[in-house]
Design a protein around this motif. Structure first.
Motif, PDB file in Angstrom:
ATOM      1  N   SER A 113      -1.532   2.101  11.007  1.00 15.58           N
ATOM      2  CA  SER A 113      -0.157   2.566  10.789  1.00 15.58           C
ATOM      3  C   SER A 113      -0.060   4.048  11.127  1.00 15.58           C
ATOM      4  CB  SER A 113       0.284   2.316   9.340  1.00 15.58           C
ATOM      5  OG  SER A 113      -0.541   3.027   8.428  1.00 15.58           O
ATOM      6  N   GLY A 114       1.141   4.460  11.543  1.00 16.29           N
ATOM      7  CA  GLY A 114       1.364   5.857  11.907  1.00 16.29           C
ATOM      8  C   GLY A 114       2.636   6.381  11.268  1.00 16.29           C
ATOM      9  N   CYS A 115       2.662   7.672  10.947  1.00 16.69           N
ATOM     10  CA  CYS A 115       3.804   8.252  10.238  1.00 16.69           C
ATOM     11  C   CYS A 115       4.396   9.416  11.026  1.00 16.69           C
ATOM     12  CB  CYS A 115       3.392   8.704   8.844  1.00 16.69           C
ATOM     13  SG  CYS A 115       2.424  10.234   8.809  1.00 16.69           S
ATOM     14  N   LEU A 116       5.452   9.993  10.488  1.00 18.12           N
ATOM     15  CA  LEU A 116       6.115  11.134  11.127  1.00 18.12           C
ATOM     16  C   LEU A 116       5.303  12.418  11.012  1.00 18.12           C
ATOM     17  CD1 LEU A 116       9.800  10.534   9.946  1.00 18.12           C
ATOM     18  CD2 LEU A 116       8.856  10.150  12.235  1.00 18.12           C
ATOM     19  N   GLY A 117       4.256  12.400  10.209  1.00 20.27           N
ATOM     20  CA  GLY A 117       3.463  13.604   9.969  1.00 20.27           C
ATOM     21  C   GLY A 117       2.172  13.671  10.751  1.00 20.27           C
ATOM     22  N   SER A 118       2.127  13.125  11.964  1.00 14.99           N
ATOM     23  CA  SER A 118       0.954  13.212  12.852  1.00 14.99           C
ATOM     24  C   SER A 118      -0.277  12.557  12.241  1.00 14.99           C
ATOM     25  CB  SER A 118       0.627  14.685  13.187  1.00 14.99           C
ATOM     26  OG  SER A 118       1.746  15.343  13.728  1.00 14.99           O
ATOM     27  N   GLU A 119      -0.089  11.488  11.511  1.00 15.10           N
ATOM     28  CA  GLU A 119      -1.208  10.875  10.800  1.00 15.10           C
ATOM     29  C   GLU A 119      -1.287   9.382  11.108  1.00 15.10           C
ATOM     30  OE1 GLU A 119      -2.791  11.758   6.410  1.00 15.10           O
ATOM     31  OE2 GLU A 119      -0.973  10.554   6.431  1.00 15.10           O
ATOM     32  N   ILE A 120      -2.514   8.915  11.343  1.00 18.47           N
ATOM     33  CA  ILE A 120      -2.784   7.500  11.606  1.00 18.47           C
ATOM     34  C   ILE A 120      -3.776   7.005  10.562  1.00 18.47           C
ATOM     35  CG2 ILE A 120      -3.832   5.865  13.226  1.00 18.47           C
ATOM     36  CD1 ILE A 120      -2.773   7.578  15.501  1.00 18.47           C
TER      37      ILE A 120
ATOM     38  N   MET B  46       0.857  -1.185   0.000  1.00 18.87           N
ATOM     39  CA  MET B  46       0.000   0.000   0.000  1.00 18.87           C
ATOM     40  C   MET B  46       0.891   1.232   0.000  1.00 18.87           C
ATOM     41  SD  MET B  46      -2.981  -1.336   2.600  1.00 18.87           S
ATOM     42  CE  MET B  46      -1.893  -2.344   3.613  1.00 18.87           C
ATOM     43  N   LYS B  47       0.992   1.884  -1.137  1.00 19.39           N
ATOM     44  CA  LYS B  47       1.931   2.986  -1.319  1.00 19.39           C
ATOM     45  C   LYS B  47       1.265   4.342  -1.120  1.00 19.39           C
ATOM     46  CE  LYS B  47       4.597   0.458  -4.846  1.00 19.39           C
ATOM     47  NZ  LYS B  47       5.099   0.515  -6.245  1.00 19.39           N
ATOM     48  N   ASN B  48       2.052   5.257  -0.568  1.00 15.65           N
ATOM     49  CA  ASN B  48       1.685   6.676  -0.529  1.00 15.65           C
ATOM     50  C   ASN B  48       0.334   6.943   0.114  1.00 15.65           C
ATOM     51  OD1 ASN B  48       4.088   7.301  -1.962  1.00 15.65           O
ATOM     52  ND2 ASN B  48       3.063   6.855  -3.908  1.00 15.65           N
ATOM     53  N   TYR B  49       0.006   6.179   1.152  1.00 10.52           N
ATOM     54  CA  TYR B  49      -1.223   6.441   1.891  1.00 10.52           C
ATOM     55  C   TYR B  49      -0.991   7.449   3.022  1.00 10.52           C
ATOM     56  CZ  TYR B  49      -3.767   2.731  -0.513  1.00 10.52           C
ATOM     57  OH  TYR B  49      -4.393   1.953  -1.454  1.00 10.52           O
ATOM     58  N   HIS B  50       0.263   7.738   3.322  1.00  8.04           N
ATOM     59  CA  HIS B  50       0.593   8.720   4.345  1.00  8.04           C
ATOM     60  C   HIS B  50       1.288   9.914   3.701  1.00  8.04           C
ATOM     61  CE1 HIS B  50      -0.269   6.727   8.251  1.00  8.04           C
ATOM     62  NE2 HIS B  50      -0.101   5.610   7.572  1.00  8.04           N
ATOM     63  N   LYS B  51       1.298  11.028   4.430  1.00  6.19           N
ATOM     64  CA  LYS B  51       1.964  12.225   3.922  1.00  6.19           C
ATOM     65  C   LYS B  51       3.424  12.297   4.323  1.00  6.19           C
ATOM     66  CE  LYS B  51       0.249  14.989   7.832  1.00  6.19           C
ATOM     67  NZ  LYS B  51      -0.632  16.108   8.214  1.00  6.19           N
ATOM     68  N   ASP B  52       3.880  11.353   5.164  1.00  6.07           N
ATOM     69  CA  ASP B  52       5.279  11.319   5.586  1.00  6.07           C
ATOM     70  C   ASP B  52       5.677   9.860   5.788  1.00  6.07           C
ATOM     71  OD1 ASP B  52       7.810  12.102   6.426  1.00  6.07           O
ATOM     72  OD2 ASP B  52       7.049  13.740   7.673  1.00  6.07           O
ATOM     73  N   VAL B  53       6.930   9.646   6.157  1.00  4.30           N
ATOM     74  CA  VAL B  53       7.457   8.295   6.298  1.00  4.30           C
ATOM     75  C   VAL B  53       6.761   7.560   7.444  1.00  4.30           C
ATOM     76  CG1 VAL B  53       9.519   6.949   6.835  1.00  4.30           C
ATOM     77  CG2 VAL B  53       9.692   8.967   5.360  1.00  4.30           C
ATOM     78  N   VAL B  54       6.317   6.336   7.183  1.00  3.88           N
ATOM     79  CA  VAL B  54       5.664   5.504   8.205  1.00  3.88           C
ATOM     80  C   VAL B  54       6.723   4.913   9.126  1.00  3.88           C
ATOM     81  CG1 VAL B  54       4.258   3.445   8.606  1.00  3.88           C
ATOM     82  CG2 VAL B  54       3.726   4.967   6.693  1.00  3.88           C
ATOM     83  N   VAL B  55       6.498   5.019  10.442  1.00  6.84           N
ATOM     84  CA  VAL B  55       7.462   4.504  11.407  1.00  6.84           C
ATOM     85  C   VAL B  55       6.850   3.499  12.386  1.00  6.84           C
ATOM     86  CG1 VAL B  55       9.015   6.482  11.307  1.00  6.84           C
ATOM     87  CG2 VAL B  55       7.067   6.530  12.896  1.00  6.84           C
TER      88      VAL B  55
END
Length: 521
Positions: A507-514, A485-494
């Protein structure tokens, strides 16, 4: 435990009479009754994981303010709640049924929150870079129940031992603590330092509490078999894993290392040591570590010394037959000591090791440090990582071990070798340098979710999404991609996590997004 034709140990399959050939409509009913899911049809499991898609709504629309990176995600034991550990010092609590944010706890810690762990159905623990641990009640999260102090550096993970009924934590100070949470107040909280080593990165326990797995910044993993937390500190006192690993690499025998060969003995009944060294690359920092739900294997993610490659590797961690270790050692010829002059001009001097703490290493790669360096400008310099010095004790220690080696002369020049343990591997995208990407297993253990740039991918042990117990290869092979699943977040998933009770992924990313995901059939 059985063996393949190549001698590789094969995980024992967990059988369940209650779970047989399930029809698709039986899955939810069987799961709600708590039956073991290891008997699910491969084709059903493959369809479920192959057709996971993100929700078109949910938590990503609920985060009005920036909380920084989502460093860790943890479901409650019944899967009803999700707690997120945030870079911005907060913890977020969601209702996993409707993906709604139900609690936002600002300033849960005084520094970024690194890990969340549910201890039972109502209480969870969090840890932080502020070197503290807090215990929370999900029914009253306005304030924590207890704040625990003991570590002296960033605390990175929390485990719960059902076997010992204690909480176990590890930090970048190299220490592992066992906490007795039955103490009535935090000022009298009892804890024991059960292990200490340089380069400790992550620590995990198997579900049954019989093994402790430790990843390091020195390119190897430690298994402690037949774990006994009550005697661990005594049994491993003065043992230096990194020094023993150096001895293996250099083919040089140090008395301070070989005197602990007995810790590797396959006949040892408690706290037996084993190293894992086989990786698909020249692994350096093994940053992320997770354990299979049935304790069959570990999955880890590492970077090499140049930090230009990232790999995920799966290793069998099960107990093997003592016969497998019969030839797992070598003998090294001892060099003749040099003659010294009467004046003592050639007297041996001790060796010293210089080291940079793990905390300082990651500080130099952190987002804040990068911004500070940019703000400082070309005319200013920032404080570099602290260099420490450690006396190895290699020189001048022989006399103190003479009595032992007189009793066990074969151990003086003997170096224990490590068995091959890797079963699967895959190369990852090298993005988001300096940030740890947390992997996870699905509840049934068939699938690994791995952060992949601004999305995630689901990896299986073979193309049919079979359980590991029936598809262990004779030689290490590449993990199969079930879904990407590509590019579902606005920043790198960690971070990412599967629900323990439902086929649900987050999943959660560096850009405050879940992001939330579930199968769409």
């Amino acid at each position: 435990m059985s063996q393949s034709s190549s001698g590789r140990a094969i995980p024992t399959r967990i059988e369940s009479d209650s779970v047989c050939k399930l029809k698709f409509l039986d899955i939810i009913e069987k799961r709600s009754l708590g039956f073991n899911r290891t008997g699910l049809e491969d084709s059903i499991a493959f369809k479920l994981y192959k057709n996971i898609y993100p929700f078109p709504f949910g938590a990503q629309n609920s985060l009005q303010n920036s909380v920084g990176g989502i460093f860790n995600l943890e479901f409650s034991l019944d899967g009803k709640l999700l707690v997120a550990a945030c870079e911005g010092k907060q913890i977020l609590i969601f209702d996993s049924a409707n993906q709604k944010l139900v609690h936002n706890v600002p300033d849960a810690h005084s520094n970024c929150v690194n890990c969340v762990r549910f201890l039972n159905d109502k209480h969870f623990a969090t840890c932080s870079d502020d070197a503290s641990i807090k215990i929370w009640d999900v029914r009253k999260v306005k304030h924590s129940m207890k704040t625990l102090h003991g570590h002296s550096n960033w605390i990175k993970n929390i485990e719960w031992s059902e076997k010992e009924n204690v909480m176990v934590t590890s930090a970048f100070d190299g220490s592992i603590y066992a906490w007795n949470l039955k103490s009535p107040n935090e000022s009298n909280m009892m804890y024991d330092k059960v292990f200490l080593m340089n380069g400790l990165m992550r620590m995990k326990l198997t579900g049954d509490g019989t093994k402790m797995i430790i990843s390091t910044t020195n390119g190897f993993i430690i298994i402690i078999h037949d774990l006994n937390l009550l005697t661990l500190a005594t049994d491993l006192r003065s043992f230096r894993p990194s020094l023993y690993r150096l001895m293996q690499i250099s083919d040089q025998c140090f008395p301070i290392g070989t005197v602990y060969n007995y810790l590797f003995s396959p006949n040892r009944k408690r706290n037996r040591i084993e190293f894992i060294e086989d990786f698909p690359n020249e692994a350096e920092v093994i940053s992320s570590l997770q354990i299979h739900p049935h304790g069959w294997c570990s999955v880890s993610r590492n970077v090499n010394a140049e930090e230009d490659e990232e790999w995920t590797a799966v290793h069998d961690i099960q107990t093997r037959h003592p016969d497998d270790y019969k030839n797992a050692y070598t003998y090294v010829n001892e060099a003749e000591p040099e003659e010294t002059s009467p004046g003592g001009a050639n007297q041996p001097t001790d060796l010293w090791m210089g080291f940079v703490t793990v905390a300082d290493y990651y500080r130099t790669h952190s987002r804040e440090y990068g911004r500070a360096r940019q703000d400082a400008g070309a005319g200013e310099s920032l404080q570099p990582p602290t260099m420490g010095i450690l006396n190895t004790g290699l020189i001048g220690a022989n006399a103190s071990f003479d009595a032992y080696f007189n009793q066990f002369p074969d151990e003086r020049n003997k170096i224990v070798r490590n068995l091959p343990r890797m079963t699967h591997y895959v190369k990852e995208k090298n993005v988001g340098k300096g940030f740890i990407k947390e992997l996870c297993f699905s509840g049934d253990g068939r699938v690994i979710c791995s952060p992949c740039d601004r999305g995630v991918r689901l990896l299986a042990f073979n193309e049919r999404c079979e359980e590991l117990s029936v598809c262990v290869p004779d030689e290490p092979r590449q993990l199969e991609t079930v879904l990407e699943m590509k590019n579902y977040h606005k920043d790198v998933v960690v971070s990412c996590k599967f629900s323990p009770a439902h086929c649900q992924l987050v999943s959660g990313c560096l850009g405050s997004e879940i992001k939330w995901y579930q199968p769409v059939i």
